[in-house]
Design a protein around this motif. Structure first.
Motif, mmCIF file in Angstrom:
data_model
loop_
_atom_site.group_PDB
_atom_site.id
_atom_site.type_symbol
_atom_site.label_atom_id
_atom_site.label_comp_id
_atom_site.label_asym_id
_atom_site.label_seq_id
_atom_site.Cartn_x
_atom_site.Cartn_y
_atom_site.Cartn_z
ATOM 1 N N ALA A 252 2.888 -1.625 13.271
ATOM 2 C CA ALA A 252 2.379 -1.372 11.926
ATOM 3 C C ALA A 252 3.525 -1.401 10.923
ATOM 4 N N ALA A 253 3.206 -1.687 9.670
ATOM 5 C CA ALA A 253 4.200 -1.662 8.600
ATOM 6 C C ALA A 253 3.885 -0.499 7.669
ATOM 7 N N ASP B 171 -5.616 -5.074 -0.917
ATOM 8 C CA ASP B 171 -6.858 -5.756 -0.559
ATOM 9 C C ASP B 171 -7.763 -4.837 0.267
ATOM 10 N N GLY B 172 -7.160 -4.044 1.140
ATOM 11 C CA GLY B 172 -7.941 -3.166 1.994
ATOM 12 C C GLY B 172 -8.552 -1.987 1.276
ATOM 13 N N LEU B 173 -8.056 -1.681 0.061
ATOM 14 C CA LEU B 173 -8.588 -0.535 -0.679
ATOM 15 C C LEU B 173 -9.954 -0.813 -1.288
ATOM 16 N N GLY B 174 -10.248 -2.084 -1.555
ATOM 17 C CA GLY B 174 -11.538 -2.421 -2.163
ATOM 18 C C GLY B 174 -11.715 -1.757 -3.511
ATOM 19 N N VAL C 28 0.029 -0.274 6.818
ATOM 20 C CA VAL C 28 -0.782 -1.450 7.120
ATOM 21 C C VAL C 28 -0.800 -1.608 8.639
ATOM 22 N N PRO C 29 -1.968 -1.592 9.273
ATOM 23 C CA PRO C 29 -2.047 -1.678 10.740
ATOM 24 C C PRO C 29 -1.393 -2.939 11.289
ATOM 25 N N ALA C 30 -1.031 -2.877 12.563
ATOM 26 C CA ALA C 30 -0.305 -3.981 13.195
ATOM 27 C C ALA C 30 -1.067 -5.296 13.123
ATOM 28 N N ASP C 31 -2.402 -5.243 13.238
ATOM 29 C CA ASP C 31 -3.162 -6.491 13.234
ATOM 30 C C ASP C 31 -3.244 -7.125 11.856
#
Length: 315
Positions: A63-64, A192-195, A147-150
């Protein structure tokens, strides 16, 4: 340019502090280097990010994370682990009592820790953000962004890890540019993930009318913008544009224009020797008095005083 590009456009890593830590459990490393932003990842092992004031945040393998400074923070194998090492600079670390550990803990180039094949690897990079515009970015971030690893940019991470481990010609510039890319990539993925919870200026990028208006203002702040002019350029009615802008961005069009111009002026006051009058013309004011009035209203201090305070601040 879009809002995120503008906020980061003048931000560049210059001599960023990189540290590779090789750690055996139980471990905890405290970072007290005053960096405004620190990017970190664990290519091997996992841990917890412990901000000075806030709850522990899990950091899984690959993850970062971005930690907002300049307050110290700790990365540890568990939330209750006590720091064994305090990192003060790229080439300076101590124990919790202040005794120097720099040489005794050195394993290799930019690398410190317990042993070369330790079970956990922590990679950190301190990032300087001195431009006033970037305070808009910092204000939108929590203390710890993960930010998750994927979703993290694995190729950049691997390149950074490989480069830190060796000493090569031009390495600092190479690492700095990698860090620039990784910071933008990580922030963009996180926003982007926050929506719907993303900052208003970032959400506005999804609205073609407002995104166009923001680009117009960012690209030419000195133009005599009015609500009517922005509405005409974006192809909507004046009333419709004003309502739409306020709903999406969270403030009126002219309030945004004023805030942006004042931020640009603050940057120029800090980075140049231009007169207040010259700066005023560059950011859209007729003279220094007009800029001073807007600057004082938003910042609570006159441009000249702001410049003196910025010059006196520690580098």
């Amino acid at each position: 340019m879009d809002a995120l590009a503008t906020l980061l456009y003048d931000s560049r890593a210059h001599g960023a502090m990189f540290c590779r830590s090789l750690l055996d459990s139980p471990w905890a490393v405290r970072f007290a280097n005053d960096a405004p932003l620190t990017l970190l990842t664990m290519p091997s092992g996992a841990g917890w990010v412990l901000p000075e004031d806030g709850d522990p945040v899990r950091l899984d393998t690959g993850a970062a994370a971005i930690v907002r400074g300049p307050a110290p923070f700790t990365v540890a194998c568990s939330p209750d682990a006590a720091p064994r090492v305090v990192v003060l600079a790229e080439d300076q670390c101590t124990d919790e009592l202040g005794r120097d550990l720099t040489e005794s803990s050195r394993i290799g180039h930019r690398t410190w820790g317990d042993r070369p094949d330790a079970e956990s690897v922590l990679l950190t990079a301190g990032y300087q953000l001195r431009e006033d515009i970037s305070t808009h970015l910092l204000a939108t971030l929590p203390q710890v962004v993960v930010v998750p690893a994927d979703l993290a940019d694995c190729p950049l991470m691997l390149m950074l890890l490989d480069e830190v481990a060796v000493d090569r010609a031009g390495q600092q510039v190479f690492l700095d540019r990698l860090l620039d890319l990784l910071l933008v990539s990580t922030l963009r993925t996180w926003f982007d993930g926050l929506g719907a919870d993303a900052p208003a200026w970032y959400r506005a990028l999804g609205d073609p009318v407002i995104a166009h208006a923001l680009r117009l203002v960012h690209d030419d702040p000195a133009y005599a913008w009015t609500v009517g002019e922005l509405a005409s350029r974006t192809g909507v009615s004046r009333a419709g544009f004003a309502q739409r802008f306020t709903r999406v961005v969270g403030e009126t069009p002219m309030a945004y224009v004023t805030g942006w111009r004042v931020s640009l002026a603050a940057d120029l006051l800090r980075r140049t020797d231009d007169t207040v009058a010259a700066i005023a013309r560059r950011v859209g004011y007729s003279d220094g008095y007009a800029l001073s009035a807007a600057f004082t209203r938003l910042r609570g201090t006159r441009p000249g005083e702001f410049r003196r305070q910025a010059a006196a601040a520690p580098v």
